[in-house]
Design an enzyme around this catalytic site. Sequence first.
Site, PDB file in Angstrom:
ATOM      1  N   ASP A  58       0.807  -1.220   0.000  1.00  0.00           N
ATOM      2  CA  ASP A  58       0.000   0.000   0.000  1.00  0.00           C
ATOM      3  C   ASP A  58       0.846   1.278   0.000  1.00  0.00           C
ATOM      4  O   ASP A  58       2.070   1.240   0.206  1.00  0.00           O
ATOM      5  CB  ASP A  58      -0.959   0.005   1.206  1.00  0.00           C
TER       6      ASP A  58
ATOM      7  N   ASN B 172      -7.933  -2.073  13.851  1.00  0.00           N
ATOM      8  CA  ASN B 172      -9.321  -2.277  13.420  1.00  0.00           C
ATOM      9  C   ASN B 172      -9.461  -3.541  12.553  1.00  0.00           C
ATOM     10  O   ASN B 172     -10.474  -3.741  11.906  1.00  0.00           O
ATOM     11  CB  ASN B 172      -9.819  -1.044  12.645  1.00  0.00           C
TER      12      ASN B 172
HETATM   13  C1  GLP Z   1      -0.318   0.223   8.510  1.00  0.00           C
HETATM   14  C2  GLP Z   1      -0.115  -0.519   7.177  1.00  0.00           C
HETATM   15  C3  GLP Z   1      -0.325  -1.983   7.365  1.00  0.00           C
HETATM   16  C4  GLP Z   1       0.319  -2.383   8.663  1.00  0.00           C
HETATM   17  C5  GLP Z   1      -0.525  -1.873   9.784  1.00  0.00           C
HETATM   18  C6  GLP Z   1       0.079  -2.060  11.162  1.00  0.00           C
HETATM   19  O1  GLP Z   1      -1.073   1.348   8.414  1.00  0.00           O
HETATM   20  N1  GLP Z   1      -0.930  -0.063   6.101  1.00  0.00           N
HETATM   21  O2  GLP Z   1       0.198  -2.678   6.267  1.00  0.00           O
HETATM   22  O3  GLP Z   1       0.376  -3.781   8.757  1.00  0.00           O
HETATM   23  O4  GLP Z   1      -0.917  -0.540   9.538  1.00  0.00           O
HETATM   24  O5  GLP Z   1       1.122  -1.165  11.386  1.00  0.00           O
HETATM   25  P1  GLP Z   1       2.139  -1.326  12.582  1.00  0.00           P
HETATM   26  O6  GLP Z   1       2.922  -2.535  12.268  1.00  0.00           O
HETATM   27  O7  GLP Z   1       2.975  -0.086  12.585  1.00  0.00           O
HETATM   28  O8  GLP Z   1       1.326  -1.505  13.815  1.00  0.00           O
END
Ligand code: GLP
Length: 258
Positions: free
Chosen positions: A76, A146
């Site tokens: 993404d 979420n």
């Molecule tokens: C982000 C990304 C995800 C990621 C998730 C968790 O916004 N778009 O791909 O897995 O949120 O992020 P984190 O690992 O920093 O908790």
Amino acid sequence: MPRQSISVVQVADPAAAAALVADEIAQLALAQRRGGSALVLGLATGRTTTAVYEALAERVLARSLELEGAIAFNLDEYCGLSASDPRSFAAWMRERFFDRVGWPGERTRIPSGLAGEDCERHCADYEASIRAAGGLDLQLLGIGRNGHIGFNEPGSARDSRTRRVRLGPETIEDAARDFGSAEAVPRFAITIGVATILDARRVRLLAFGEKKRAALERALHGEISSDCPASFLREHADLRVYADAAALGQSLPRKASV
Ligand code: GLP
């Protein structure tokens, strides 16, 4: 059909999970090379996956992992950010991994945050490039509070593909620390779809810390529905979850592999 058992591996910490995932990727890369094909990885940004890039970089530098010919597709990107913007996922990946191991830009793909009016075509092209590369051999994933995977926020359909999405309130709140404030966080992003993720041959989901407990509980044991996009992963034939005790909480592993 939902799987009868999910492979959940409880790990002491992110580094332990990272070592296991990096070893698996190194073995896959070797097997692919011997078979004459290139490894195709689906990669994820975020604090959860940082240790995996450390572990992969160590293996590349120690020559126990060869990425020549391999292709990476990231999940993404935020809409409105250029790849050179330090807050973009493209910059995040270059800094933490791609530049460190010399993985060239033409084989590391990330959706463009600047596709603008061409967004729909850009998303279709991104899907087509994944297919043209032979599909994802392994998709690495974190999970949002979420229940999102990539930026497939609650409401994302099982058959969704790469597209522009509106970010939910928890996601914006969590991203605020990277942007200085919630107001500064882009409201839209491009993400590969739930179906794109489910098409990967292997899915490895990582979750650490208490903050991820509720989302992981729903993903592993709740109803399989768009309300928690990560729950669709239970329909995948080769899903492995690596999580620490805090993230697992009450949802003790139904089947621990290690
Ligand atoms: C982000 C990304 C995800 C990621 C998730 C968790 O916004 N778009 O791909 O897995 O949120 O992020 P984190 O690992 O920093 O908790």
